[in-house]
Design a protein around this motif. Structure first.
Motif, short mmCIF file in Angstrom:
data_model
loop_
_atom_site.label_atom_id
_atom_site.label_comp_id
_atom_site.label_asym_id
_atom_site.label_seq_id
_atom_site.Cartn_x
_atom_site.Cartn_y
_atom_site.Cartn_z
N TRP A 289 0.74 -1.29 0.13
CA TRP A 289 0.00 0.18 0.01
C TRP A 289 0.89 1.09 -0.07
N THR A 290 1.85 1.11 0.67
CA THR A 290 2.83 2.44 0.56
C THR A 290 3.42 2.65 -0.85
N HIS A 291 3.41 1.35 -1.75
CA HIS A 291 3.84 1.26 -3.00
C HIS A 291 2.94 2.37 -3.87
N TRP A 292 1.47 2.27 -3.79
CA TRP A 292 0.57 3.03 -4.42
C TRP A 292 1.00 4.45 -4.13
N VAL A 321 3.03 2.45 7.81
CA VAL A 321 2.76 3.15 6.71
C VAL A 321 3.32 4.72 7.10
N ARG A 322 2.80 5.10 8.13
CA ARG A 322 3.22 6.55 8.63
C ARG A 322 4.92 6.62 8.41
N LYS A 323 5.60 5.75 8.93
CA LYS A 323 6.79 5.55 9.00
C LYS A 323 7.65 5.76 7.67
N GLU A 324 7.04 4.88 6.78
CA GLU A 324 7.75 4.69 5.38
C GLU A 324 7.27 5.95 4.38
N LEU A 325 6.09 6.56 4.68
CA LEU A 325 5.74 7.66 3.97
C LEU A 325 6.58 9.13 4.40
N LYS A 326 6.64 9.02 5.75
CA LYS A 326 7.41 10.07 6.31
C LYS A 326 8.97 10.18 5.82
N ALA A 327 9.47 8.93 5.79
CA ALA A 327 10.81 8.90 5.37
C ALA A 327 11.19 9.29 3.67
#
Length: 606
Positions: A289-292, A321-327
């Motif tokens: 889902w972070t891929h999208w 999700v929050r961690k991956e997108l923030k990075a």
């Protein structure tokens, strides 16, 4: 020899030409940006992609516009083509149907809605390719419109069956005769329907059996029906048999009241339940889902079937999700969930302990919009539900969750997603053919606290019943912008943007009533919203037939106290046909505001 070489060259050229027509290069992913200052500023517009607008005839296949459950041809290009309409309405965020490749059809019903996943990382070819999805997000962002993707983690489509009789093919049959044998003491041969596609729940797991008895856990068999895109799921890790709970379907209707079935059972209709308790499944869902988002720069998730998944999954998923997108540079990313239930405490449960930023406020839909605005119930219900919020919902912001314009976290209690209807329930006007009541409900929706969500077609007075009748094609409306309800929503959206308290302000109820007949204040709800020293007073009359006011003097009570100083002149900034535009705060700090039936006023200091 020359002829052979010529033919070979022509064949090579033809194969290259065909490939060049269909192998469209995928552009590089966009840079991550944070588009949202404060999610409470946003007005969400839900779009069922297949039913909104057909902008690209090249992806039209398997269409059947006569069938309410068929594919109708809407796509991402259609949304791009109608961004002018969306912008004119005044909404600021789009929640669109699931993007991934879906089961094409099952049992004569098409997967146009998007909730039957087959390939979690490929786009739905009915809607467009990845380039087109990126274009939709980019074009929306140019207009200040955010994009929210729909997420499914609970299940896949009906892509396998349980081989109960171990014959390697999907069977459906009836066992027993239904007879009672008197000669054997009344012994029965009960009729039992056995379907290997969708067997009833067994807490032990679905077992195989033969004429000799049970034979252990039934193996699952992946099907290969490419004509319906019923093929093993992708990414390939989802083809691991152990990634599914394999306990059969919820036994309706009583099974919905049993937590074990709600969480572990397949959805009736054969949607196979994913074993989301496995750490490897949790991590793969974060990756998928972070891929999208990393591929498109979209801004939030609406998450399906939340109550059908374990709490621990949501804690891991939301934090991951929050961690991956923030990075990656994407901040202020909203995740709100669908808990299709009227139990207010159950809804609020999923906003605590690091889970979701918000949920669809179903209890509010049922108790406020249905009971009060549709059925004429007492506005005291609004107060009662609001007073339960602090106990039932998360009161502290989540780490790396949504924030306000100053970077301060926003608690779930301040960010609930409010709505009148959506694709899973009958439209507000169904069996309630009173458009004035709809407009009164919209008035409250767009002025009260929360993040409002409008289902496409509401502004066109759509009135469809339950699914699929509530999933009408939008194009017959011709996207008319002159209708009364469209103009009503447009004006409210404009005022919401103009007056920050209507978006970000605190919420203090000033008047509700237990009376619903001919009493002085029957149908009145009033509240103040204040932000950065600016206050707005909103008064709504939900009564169907009488003008009411914010006073109970005729009943032995008093007027409505407000925070404005005595002598303050309050003026109504909502344009309507009511001649009463100004109201003066009395010496005792109260103000009496009269409002016509099923209408409202937005009052600011003159």
């Amino acid at each position: 020899m020359r002829l052979g070489l010529l033919l070979l060259a022509l064949l090579l050229f033809a194969s290259w030409s065909v490939a060049s027509c269909f192998d469209v290069p995928v552009n590089a992913p966009p840079k991550m940006t944070t588009e949202v200052e404060d999610w409470r500023d946003e007005i969400i517009y839900q779009i069922l992609v297949d039913r909104f607008e057909n902008g690209d005839k090249n992806n039209d296949y398997n269409l059947d516009l006569r069938a309410p459950t068929g594919w109708h041809g809407g796509d991402w290009q259609g949304i791009i083509d109608r961004l002018d309409y969306i912008e004119e309405l005044g909404v600021t965020a789009l929640w669109i149907s699931p993007n991934y490749k879906n089961v094409e059809q099952d049992a004569g019903i098409s997967g146009y809605h998007g909730y039957w996943p087959q390939d979690f990382v490929s786009t739905n070819p009915h809607f467009g390719d990845m380039n087109k999805l990126r274009e939709l997000v980019a074009e929306s962002h140019k207009r200040g419109i955010k994009v929210i993707f729909d997420v499914v983690v609970n299940h896949i489509g009906q892509l396998f069956y349980y081989d109960i009789n171990l014959n390697g093919r999907p069977d459906e049959h009836v066992e027993g005769s239904g007879l009672v044998y008197d000669q054997y003491g009344g012994a029965r041969s009960d009729l039992v329907r056995v379907t290997e596609w969708d067997p009833d729940f067994d807490p032990r797991g679905i077992h195989s059996r033969t004429s000799l008895g049970e034979a252990g856990i039934a193996p699952i068999r992946w099907v290969y029906m490419p004509e319906d895109n019923r093929v093993p799921p992708m990414p390939k890790v989802f083809q691991n048999d152990d990634w599914y709970n394999r306990k059969g379907r919820v036994v309706t209707p009583w099974g919905w009241n049993h937590r074990e079935q709600v969480v572990l059972a397949d959805f009736p209709g054969g949607l196979k339940d994913i074993k989301t308790s496995l750490p490897e499944v949790q991590q793969e869902m974060i990756r998928v889902w972070t891929h999208w988002i990393l591929e498109t720069n979209a801004d939030g998730f609406r998450i399906d079937t939340v109550k059908h998944v374990e709490d621990e999954f949501w804690k891991v998923f939301a934090a991951g999700v929050r961690k991956e997108l923030k990075a990656a540079g994407k901040n202020n990313f909203l995740m709100f969930g669908e808990i299709f239930d009227g139990d207010d405490a159950l809804l609020g449960h999923y906003t605590k302990d690091g889970m979701l930023d918000s949920v669809f406020y179903f209890s509010h839909k049922y108790q406020v919009f249905d009971d009060v605005f549709k059925r004429g119930g007492a506005t005291k219900k609004i107060e009662d539900l609001y007073n339960a919020r602090q106990a039932n919902y998360g009161t502290t912001p989540h780490p790396n969750g949504i924030v306000d314009a100053n970077g301060q976290g926003i608690a779930p209690t301040r960010a609930l997603v409010t709505f009148l209807d959506n694709h899973d329930v009958a439209r507000f006007l169904y069996e309630f053919n009173q458009v004035e009541g709809l407009r009164a409900a919209l008035f409250y929706l767009l002025t009260a606290d929360g993040i409002p969500c409008i289902y496409y077609g509401t502004e066109q007075d759509f009135e469809g019943g339950n699914d699929p009748a509530n999933r009408e094609d939008m194009w017959p409306s011709q996207f008319d912008t002159s209708g009364t309800t469209f103009k009503h929503v447009q004006q409210l959206n404009q005022l919401r943007k103009k007056y920050a308290p209507l978006r970000r302000g605190n919420f203090q109820l000033r008047w509700t009533s237990e009376r619903t007949a001919t009493e002085q204040d029957a149908g009145i709800v009033a509240f103040e919203r204040s932000y950065n020293g600016e206050s707005v007073l909103v008064v709504v009359n939900a009564h169907a037939s009488k003008t009411s006011e914010t006073s109970a003097t005729s009943l032995g009570g008093g007027g409505m106290p407000v925070s404005f100083a005595p002598g303050t002149v309050l003026v109504n900034v909502f344009q309507d046909d009511d001649a009463n535009k100004e109201f003066v705060v009395a010496a005792d700090g109260t103000v009496t505001v009269s409002v016509k039936p099923r209408s409202g006023k937005i009052l600011v200091k003159k």
